[in-house]
Motif scaffolding. Structure first.
Motif, PDB file in Angstrom:
ATOM      1  N   PHE A   1       0.838  -1.204   0.000  1.00  0.00           N
ATOM      2  CA  PHE A   1       0.000   0.000   0.000  1.00  0.00           C
ATOM      3  C   PHE A   1       0.865   1.243   0.000  1.00  0.00           C
ATOM      4  CE2 PHE A   1      -2.634   3.118   2.465  1.00  0.00           C
ATOM      5  CZ  PHE A   1      -3.674   3.226   1.558  1.00  0.00           C
ATOM      6  N   GLN A   2       0.516   2.160  -0.885  1.00  0.00           N
ATOM      7  CA  GLN A   2       1.221   3.441  -0.973  1.00  0.00           C
ATOM      8  C   GLN A   2       0.409   4.479  -0.199  1.00  0.00           C
ATOM      9  OE1 GLN A   2       1.647   4.621  -5.054  1.00  0.00           O
ATOM     10  NE2 GLN A   2       3.580   5.617  -4.645  1.00  0.00           N
ATOM     11  N   TRP A   3       1.058   5.078   0.800  1.00  0.00           N
ATOM     12  CA  TRP A   3       0.362   6.009   1.689  1.00  0.00           C
ATOM     13  C   TRP A   3       0.288   7.411   1.101  1.00  0.00           C
ATOM     14  CZ3 TRP A   3      -1.653   4.043   6.123  1.00  0.00           C
ATOM     15  CH2 TRP A   3      -1.115   2.839   6.609  1.00  0.00           C
ATOM     16  N   ARG A   4      -0.756   8.122   1.492  1.00  0.00           N
ATOM     17  CA  ARG A   4      -0.826   9.586   1.311  1.00  0.00           C
ATOM     18  C   ARG A   4      -1.327  10.132   2.639  1.00  0.00           C
ATOM     19  NH1 ARG A   4      -4.173   8.396  -3.611  1.00  0.00           N
ATOM     20  NH2 ARG A   4      -5.995   9.072  -2.413  1.00  0.00           N
ATOM     21  N   PRO A   5      -1.050  11.402   2.963  1.00  0.00           N
ATOM     22  CA  PRO A   5      -1.650  11.935   4.193  1.00  0.00           C
ATOM     23  C   PRO A   5      -3.166  11.722   4.149  1.00  0.00           C
ATOM     24  CG  PRO A   5      -0.040  13.468   3.309  1.00  0.00           C
ATOM     25  CD  PRO A   5      -0.199  12.388   2.269  1.00  0.00           C
ATOM     26  N   GLY A   6      -3.720  11.265   5.269  1.00  0.00           N
ATOM     27  CA  GLY A   6      -5.166  10.992   5.313  1.00  0.00           C
ATOM     28  C   GLY A   6      -5.519   9.545   5.017  1.00  0.00           C
ATOM     29  N   SER A   7      -4.522   8.723   4.605  1.00  0.00           N
ATOM     30  CA  SER A   7      -4.809   7.292   4.376  1.00  0.00           C
ATOM     31  C   SER A   7      -4.853   6.572   5.714  1.00  0.00           C
ATOM     32  CB  SER A   7      -3.718   6.630   3.528  1.00  0.00           C
ATOM     33  OG  SER A   7      -3.564   7.278   2.291  1.00  0.00           O
ATOM     34  N   ILE A   8      -5.720   5.571   5.777  1.00  0.00           N
ATOM     35  CA  ILE A   8      -5.810   4.717   6.979  1.00  0.00           C
ATOM     36  C   ILE A   8      -5.764   3.261   6.535  1.00  0.00           C
ATOM     37  CG2 ILE A   8      -7.408   3.900   8.781  1.00  0.00           C
ATOM     38  CD1 ILE A   8      -8.305   6.732   9.216  1.00  0.00           C
ATOM     39  N   ALA A   9      -4.969   2.459   7.249  1.00  0.00           N
ATOM     40  CA  ALA A   9      -4.985   1.003   7.050  1.00  0.00           C
ATOM     41  C   ALA A   9      -5.486   0.374   8.338  1.00  0.00           C
ATOM     42  CB  ALA A   9      -3.592   0.484   6.728  1.00  0.00           C
ATOM     43  N   LEU A  10      -6.297  -0.647   8.186  1.00  0.00           N
ATOM     44  CA  LEU A  10      -6.801  -1.403   9.339  1.00  0.00           C
ATOM     45  C   LEU A  10      -6.550  -2.872   9.042  1.00  0.00           C
ATOM     46  CD1 LEU A  10      -8.583  -2.051  11.834  1.00  0.00           C
ATOM     47  CD2 LEU A  10     -10.567  -1.711  10.376  1.00  0.00           C
ATOM     48  N   TRP A  11      -5.685  -3.520   9.847  1.00  0.00           N
ATOM     49  CA  TRP A  11      -5.359  -4.909   9.535  1.00  0.00           C
ATOM     50  C   TRP A  11      -5.678  -5.854  10.670  1.00  0.00           C
ATOM     51  CZ3 TRP A  11      -1.364  -1.216   9.910  1.00  0.00           C
ATOM     52  CH2 TRP A  11      -0.415  -1.409  10.905  1.00  0.00           C
ATOM     53  N   ASP A  12      -5.817  -7.110  10.284  1.00  0.00           N
ATOM     54  CA  ASP A  12      -6.190  -8.184  11.191  1.00  0.00           C
ATOM     55  C   ASP A  12      -4.919  -8.937  11.580  1.00  0.00           C
ATOM     56  OD1 ASP A  12      -7.245 -10.479  12.393  1.00  0.00           O
ATOM     57  OD2 ASP A  12      -9.032 -10.456  11.111  1.00  0.00           O
ATOM     58  N   ASN A  13      -4.485  -8.727  12.841  1.00  0.00           N
ATOM     59  CA  ASN A  13      -3.239  -9.364  13.295  1.00  0.00           C
ATOM     60  C   ASN A  13      -3.364 -10.875  13.433  1.00  0.00           C
ATOM     61  OD1 ASN A  13      -1.319  -7.191  13.737  1.00  0.00           O
ATOM     62  ND2 ASN A  13      -2.756  -6.447  15.279  1.00  0.00           N
ATOM     63  N   ARG A  14      -4.610 -11.391  13.408  1.00  0.00           N
ATOM     64  CA  ARG A  14      -4.811 -12.825  13.602  1.00  0.00           C
ATOM     65  C   ARG A  14      -4.440 -13.627  12.366  1.00  0.00           C
ATOM     66  NH1 ARG A  14     -10.861 -11.700  15.624  1.00  0.00           N
ATOM     67  NH2 ARG A  14     -10.705 -10.407  13.741  1.00  0.00           N
ATOM     68  N   CYS A  15      -4.373 -12.958  11.219  1.00  0.00           N
ATOM     69  CA  CYS A  15      -4.137 -13.713   9.981  1.00  0.00           C
ATOM     70  C   CYS A  15      -3.186 -12.981   9.032  1.00  0.00           C
ATOM     71  CB  CYS A  15      -5.465 -14.010   9.288  1.00  0.00           C
ATOM     72  SG  CYS A  15      -6.454 -12.538   8.997  1.00  0.00           S
ATOM     73  N   THR A  16      -2.446 -11.991   9.522  1.00  0.00           N
ATOM     74  CA  THR A  16      -1.502 -11.282   8.642  1.00  0.00           C
ATOM     75  C   THR A  16      -0.208 -10.947   9.386  1.00  0.00           C
ATOM     76  OG1 THR A  16      -2.260  -9.061   9.276  1.00  0.00           O
ATOM     77  CG2 THR A  16      -3.380 -10.081   7.399  1.00  0.00           C
ATOM     78  N   GLN A  17       0.817 -10.664   8.590  1.00  0.00           N
ATOM     79  CA  GLN A  17       2.020  -9.988   9.096  1.00  0.00           C
ATOM     80  C   GLN A  17       2.182  -8.721   8.247  1.00  0.00           C
ATOM     81  OE1 GLN A  17       5.813 -11.971   9.882  1.00  0.00           O
ATOM     82  NE2 GLN A  17       4.889 -13.820   9.016  1.00  0.00           N
ATOM     83  N   HIS A  18       2.976  -7.772   8.734  1.00  0.00           N
ATOM     84  CA  HIS A  18       3.237  -6.564   7.953  1.00  0.00           C
ATOM     85  C   HIS A  18       4.698  -6.157   8.065  1.00  0.00           C
ATOM     86  CE1 HIS A  18       1.946  -5.364  11.982  1.00  0.00           C
ATOM     87  NE2 HIS A  18       2.715  -4.291  11.843  1.00  0.00           N
ATOM     88  N   PHE A  19       5.097  -5.248   7.176  1.00  0.00           N
ATOM     89  CA  PHE A  19       6.507  -4.846   7.040  1.00  0.00           C
ATOM     90  C   PHE A  19       6.533  -3.407   6.522  1.00  0.00           C
ATOM     91  CE2 PHE A  19      10.531  -4.281   5.006  1.00  0.00           C
ATOM     92  CZ  PHE A  19      11.409  -5.294   5.374  1.00  0.00           C
ATOM     93  N   ALA A  20       7.153  -2.506   7.286  1.00  0.00           N
ATOM     94  CA  ALA A  20       7.254  -1.096   6.871  1.00  0.00           C
ATOM     95  C   ALA A  20       8.555  -0.920   6.076  1.00  0.00           C
ATOM     96  CB  ALA A  20       7.266  -0.206   8.108  1.00  0.00           C
ATOM     97  N   ILE A  21       8.438  -0.518   4.830  1.00  0.00           N
ATOM     98  CA  ILE A  21       9.612  -0.445   3.950  1.00  0.00           C
ATOM     99  C   ILE A  21      10.396   0.853   4.206  1.00  0.00           C
ATOM    100  CG2 ILE A  21      10.381  -0.438   1.537  1.00  0.00           C
ATOM    101  CD1 ILE A  21       7.789  -1.995   0.879  1.00  0.00           C
ATOM    102  N   ASN A  22      11.707   0.687   4.399  1.00  0.00           N
ATOM    103  CA  ASN A  22      12.558   1.826   4.788  1.00  0.00           C
ATOM    104  C   ASN A  22      13.330   2.345   3.564  1.00  0.00           C
ATOM    105  OD1 ASN A  22      13.930   3.675   6.336  1.00  0.00           O
ATOM    106  ND2 ASN A  22      15.338   2.188   7.238  1.00  0.00           N
ATOM    107  N   ASP A  23      12.630   3.005   2.658  1.00  0.00           N
ATOM    108  CA  ASP A  23      13.283   3.444   1.415  1.00  0.00           C
ATOM    109  C   ASP A  23      13.042   4.934   1.150  1.00  0.00           C
ATOM    110  OD1 ASP A  23      10.589   3.373   0.905  1.00  0.00           O
ATOM    111  OD2 ASP A  23      10.756   2.381  -1.034  1.00  0.00           O
ATOM    112  N   TYR A  24      13.030   5.732   2.227  1.00  0.00           N
ATOM    113  CA  TYR A  24      12.730   7.174   2.052  1.00  0.00           C
ATOM    114  C   TYR A  24      13.687   8.010   2.890  1.00  0.00           C
ATOM    115  CZ  TYR A  24      10.168   6.080   6.344  1.00  0.00           C
ATOM    116  OH  TYR A  24       9.827   5.629   7.600  1.00  0.00           O
TER     117      TYR A  24
END
Ligand code: SIN
Length: 283
Positions: A242-265
């Motif tokens: 997902f590509q963020w913009r100010p005002g974007s919201i993500a809502l995720w389910d920790n019971r069935c997902t993992q996530h990773f914040a990409i450090n390229d900025y």
């Protein structure tokens, strides 16, 4: 399910959908909320664009999914102990969340969901990825599924693999982190495969950041199977981005997902507001 009050647009094959229509700053009627909740169960991570919420409105929306929980390593934002700011300033090199994980797996009752609200985003980069524990589990052979049945993972908050939480925490100078020396004491046992209470589907439930070994096995014995499962979990076809913009919201389910914040900025600021909610014991 057909949605009547919201428009749901999947963004990848395994998980992730953008939701169009609702203004989350307003109280949502039950029908709209129940469709958003269904989309959350159907797509594992859902996204909203162009939202303009006060902290109270943000907390009110999050609370409809479960009681807000506190991040154990932060006292939260002034007046909002469960609201936690993730901030990377232009001069900082390390980012928070830059490794595959699910939130709070080291707790007895990890939060079922996490919400992240983009306040300031880089001109490009700083995306987040998610991986589906359902897709990863369902792609395993019957033999592997049988082998995993009943195995318990030991999950620690210590972040041993990245030099310990205390050392790593010190790198985030602009985040109000606390209690880092307590991390080694926060440990929880959870099944490597859990059954989602809302969908009845099975999902892999382990991660490289926190799952240190399998119960009853040494770390050395556990490592090859944990490494293999963690690499399998995040195969590209089980992920979305997902590509963020100010005002974007993500809502995720920790019971069935993992996530990773990409450090390229590097050289740019990124500020996000996070809440976690719905403590729940994995089974
Ligand atoms: C997190 O791991 O909670 C942070 C994710 C992000 O900043 O994209």
């Amino acid at each position: 399910m057909p949605y009547q009050t919201i428009d749901v647009k999947p963004i990848a094959g395994a998980l992730g959908a953008e939701i169009h229509g609702p203004d989350l700053s307003k109280p949502l009627d039950n029908q709209t909320f129940s469709e958003i909740h269904q989309a959350f169960l159907d797509h594992q991570v859902i996204f909203f664009r162009d939202q303009d919420l006060t902290p109270d409105q943000y907390m009110a929306f999050g609370s409809r999914f479960g009681a807000p929980t506190r991040y154990p390593f932060s006292t939260g934002m002034p007046g909002y102990p469960e609201l936690f700011e993730i901030r990377k300033e232009p001069e900082e090199k390390r980012n928070f969340g830059g490794g595959w994980h699910s939130d709070g797996t080291y707790l007895e009752t990890p939060p079922l969901g996490t919400m992240l609200y983009a306040k300031e985003t880089p001109t490009h980069g700083g995306d987040t990825q998610w991986a589906s524990g359902y897709a990863a589990y369902e792609a395993l052979s019957e033999g592997m599924k049988k082998f995993l049945d009943g195995l318990i993972g030991i999950n620690s908050a210590e972040l041993k693999k990245s030099g310990g939480r205390e050392n790593r925490g010190k790198m985030y100078q602009n985040m109000a982190l606390s209690n880092l020396d307590e991390a080694g004491k926060i440990v929880a046992e959870h099944p490597l495969v859990r059954t989602h209470p809302g969908t009845g589907r099975k999902a892999l439930y382990l991660n490289q950041a926190h799952t240190v070994c399998i119960k009853g096995w040494t770390e050395e014995e556990s490592k090859p199977i944990i490494d293999w499962l963690c690499a399998h979990f995040v195969r590209p076809e089980f992920t979305c981005r997902f590509q963020w913009r100010p005002g974007s919201i993500a809502l995720w389910d920790n019971r069935c997902t993992q996530h990773f914040a990409i450090n390229d900025y590097q050289g740019q600021r990124r500020v996000m507001h996070r809440i976690t909610m719905g403590p729940e014991r994995p089974v």
